[in-house]
Design a protein around this motif. Structure first.
Motif, PDB file in Angstrom:
ATOM      1  N   ALA A 199      70.184  60.007  60.392  1.00 45.93           N
ATOM      2  CA  ALA A 199      69.108  59.000  60.371  1.00 45.93           C
ATOM      3  C   ALA A 199      68.243  59.160  59.126  1.00 45.93           C
ATOM      4  N   GLY A 200      67.946  60.414  58.745  1.00 41.35           N
ATOM      5  CA  GLY A 200      67.156  60.636  57.526  1.00 41.35           C
ATOM      6  C   GLY A 200      67.891  60.178  56.282  1.00 41.35           C
ATOM      7  N   GLY A 201      69.186  60.442  56.219  1.00 42.50           N
ATOM      8  CA  GLY A 201      69.981  59.985  55.079  1.00 42.50           C
ATOM      9  C   GLY A 201      70.054  58.478  55.005  1.00 42.50           C
ATOM     10  N   LEU A 202      70.199  57.831  56.164  1.00 40.06           N
ATOM     11  CA  LEU A 202      70.241  56.370  56.203  1.00 40.06           C
ATOM     12  C   LEU A 202      68.903  55.776  55.755  1.00 40.06           C
ATOM     13  N   ALA A 203      67.785  56.369  56.159  1.00 39.85           N
ATOM     14  CA  ALA A 203      66.465  55.877  55.744  1.00 39.85           C
ATOM     15  C   ALA A 203      66.268  56.068  54.248  1.00 39.85           C
ATOM     16  N   ALA A 204      66.701  57.206  53.709  1.00 42.64           N
ATOM     17  CA  ALA A 204      66.561  57.442  52.268  1.00 42.64           C
ATOM     18  C   ALA A 204      67.424  56.470  51.478  1.00 42.64           C
ATOM     19  N   PHE A 205      68.634  56.228  51.944  1.00 41.04           N
ATOM     20  CA  PHE A 205      69.512  55.275  51.254  1.00 41.04           C
ATOM     21  C   PHE A 205      68.923  53.870  51.289  1.00 41.04           C
ATOM     22  N   SER A 206      68.373  53.475  52.426  1.00 38.71           N
ATOM     23  CA  SER A 206      67.771  52.155  52.555  1.00 38.71           C
ATOM     24  C   SER A 206      66.582  51.998  51.608  1.00 38.71           C
ATOM     25  N   ALA A 207      65.746  53.035  51.500  1.00 43.00           N
ATOM     26  CA  ALA A 207      64.582  52.963  50.606  1.00 43.00           C
ATOM     27  C   ALA A 207      65.023  52.867  49.154  1.00 43.00           C
ATOM     28  N   LEU A 208      66.015  53.647  48.763  1.00 43.29           N
ATOM     29  CA  LEU A 208      66.507  53.571  47.381  1.00 43.29           C
ATOM     30  C   LEU A 208      67.131  52.217  47.084  1.00 43.29           C
ATOM     31  N   ALA A 209      67.920  51.695  48.008  1.00 38.99           N
ATOM     32  CA  ALA A 209      68.549  50.393  47.798  1.00 38.99           C
ATOM     33  C   ALA A 209      67.492  49.296  47.685  1.00 38.99           C
ATOM     34  N   ALA A 210      66.464  49.348  48.509  1.00 41.89           N
ATOM     35  CA  ALA A 210      65.398  48.339  48.448  1.00 41.89           C
ATOM     36  C   ALA A 210      64.625  48.445  47.144  1.00 41.89           C
ATOM     37  N   ALA A 211      64.393  49.659  46.651  1.00 32.73           N
ATOM     38  CA  ALA A 211      63.661  49.826  45.392  1.00 32.73           C
ATOM     39  C   ALA A 211      64.471  49.322  44.216  1.00 32.73           C
ATOM     40  N   ILE A 212      65.775  49.434  44.278  1.00 32.31           N
ATOM     41  CA  ILE A 212      66.614  48.976  43.173  1.00 32.31           C
ATOM     42  C   ILE A 212      66.764  47.461  43.200  1.00 32.31           C
ATOM     43  N   VAL A 213      66.958  46.882  44.382  1.00 31.12           N
ATOM     44  CA  VAL A 213      67.256  45.456  44.495  1.00 31.12           C
ATOM     45  C   VAL A 213      66.006  44.589  44.395  1.00 31.12           C
ATOM     46  N   MET A 214      64.873  45.044  44.964  1.00 34.00           N
ATOM     47  CA  MET A 214      63.658  44.234  45.007  1.00 34.00           C
ATOM     48  C   MET A 214      63.036  44.081  43.628  1.00 34.00           C
ATOM     49  N   PRO A 215      62.618  42.863  43.231  1.00 36.41           N
ATOM     50  CA  PRO A 215      61.937  42.717  41.940  1.00 36.41           C
ATOM     51  C   PRO A 215      60.547  43.341  42.004  1.00 36.41           C
ATOM     52  N   PRO A 216      60.021  43.795  40.872  1.00 34.71           N
ATOM     53  CA  PRO A 216      58.687  44.409  40.889  1.00 34.71           C
ATOM     54  C   PRO A 216      57.609  43.377  41.170  1.00 34.71           C
ATOM     55  N   ARG A 217      56.542  43.819  41.820  1.00 33.30           N
ATOM     56  CA  ARG A 217      55.410  42.936  42.095  1.00 33.30           C
ATOM     57  C   ARG A 217      54.518  42.863  40.863  1.00 33.30           C
ATOM     58  N   PRO A 218      53.885  41.705  40.633  1.00 35.80           N
ATOM     59  CA  PRO A 218      52.953  41.638  39.500  1.00 35.80           C
ATOM     60  C   PRO A 218      51.728  42.505  39.768  1.00 35.80           C
ATOM     61  N   VAL A 219      51.201  43.078  38.721  1.00 40.51           N
ATOM     62  CA  VAL A 219      50.034  43.945  38.847  1.00 40.51           C
ATOM     63  C   VAL A 219      48.796  43.065  38.954  1.00 40.51           C
ATOM     64  N   THR A 220      48.007  43.279  39.980  1.00 38.71           N
ATOM     65  CA  THR A 220      46.767  42.534  40.139  1.00 38.71           C
ATOM     66  C   THR A 220      45.613  43.511  40.177  1.00 38.71           C
ATOM     67  N   GLN A 221      44.492  43.064  39.671  1.00 31.05           N
ATOM     68  CA  GLN A 221      43.307  43.899  39.670  1.00 31.05           C
ATOM     69  C   GLN A 221      42.220  43.209  40.476  1.00 31.05           C
ATOM     70  N   ALA A 222      41.432  44.007  41.148  1.00 30.33           N
ATOM     71  CA  ALA A 222      40.320  43.465  41.919  1.00 30.33           C
ATOM     72  C   ALA A 222      39.224  43.010  40.948  1.00 30.33           C
ATOM     73  N   PRO A 223      38.485  41.953  41.290  1.00 31.39           N
ATOM     74  CA  PRO A 223      37.411  41.519  40.405  1.00 31.39           C
ATOM     75  C   PRO A 223      36.348  42.601  40.261  1.00 31.39           C
ATOM     76  N   ALA A 224      35.822  42.709  39.068  1.00 29.50           N
ATOM     77  CA  ALA A 224      34.813  43.727  38.786  1.00 29.50           C
ATOM     78  C   ALA A 224      33.458  43.296  39.341  1.00 29.50           C
ATOM     79  N   VAL A 225      32.743  44.215  39.934  1.00 27.04           N
ATOM     80  CA  VAL A 225      31.406  43.945  40.454  1.00 27.04           C
ATOM     81  C   VAL A 225      30.411  44.437  39.407  1.00 27.04           C
ATOM     82  N   VAL A 226      29.562  43.528  38.917  1.00 27.28           N
ATOM     83  CA  VAL A 226      28.606  43.855  37.869  1.00 27.28           C
ATOM     84  C   VAL A 226      27.204  43.763  38.436  1.00 27.28           C
TER      85      VAL A 226
END
Length: 137
Positions: free
Chosen positions: A31-58
């Motif tokens: 089960a641990g090997g299957l979970a690790a394989f699934s996480a690696l496969a998802a990280a390789i296949v999934m496109p990266p998310r755009p970086v967003t920043q929270a608005p600055a409080v002045v």
């Protein structure tokens, strides 16, 4: 000659030692090997998310700050537009834009970069030598 046989006591049967069951550990590792394989496969296949920043409080009292290098930074607060109902007045210090004013137009002008001059291809330097390594002029 044959090797001597160990003495056997009649009535005493040899019973192997009890070993722990390996199936639960095998299931956990699988089960641990299957979970690790699934996480690696998802990280390789999934496109990266755009970086967003929270608005600055002045804070209100700061009008400009300095960066870590000491250069002044211009902070721009977001503009909030509020439509006043009949009989309401704008708060003090607010800029009032009449409803009949034309809407502002934003124009984006793209300026092409200047053309780069290509450097001439370098001429290869040919050095003629003899078999002994002496340079021939």
């Amino acid at each position: 000659m044959d090797a001597p046989q160990p003495l056997r006591v009649p009535g005493a049967a040899h019973t192997p030692k009890a070993r722990p069951d390996a199936r639960p550990m095998r299931l956990a590792l699988g089960a641990g090997g299957l979970a690790a394989f699934s996480a690696l496969a998802a990280a390789i296949v999934m496109p990266p998310r755009p970086v967003t920043q929270a608005p600055a409080v002045v804070p209100q009292q700061q009008t400009g700050t300095t960066s870590a290098t000491g250069t002044p930074l211009q902070l721009q607060r977001p503009i909030r537009y509020v439509q006043l109902s009949a009989g309401e007045t704008a708060p003090p210090g607010a800029t009032v834009i009449p409803a009949t004013a034309p809407t502002p137009i934003t124009m984006v002008v793209t300026v092409p970069a200047p053309a780069q001059k290509q450097a001439p291809a370098p001429q290869p330097i040919t050095i003629k030598t003899t078999q002994s390594g002496k340079v021939v002029p």
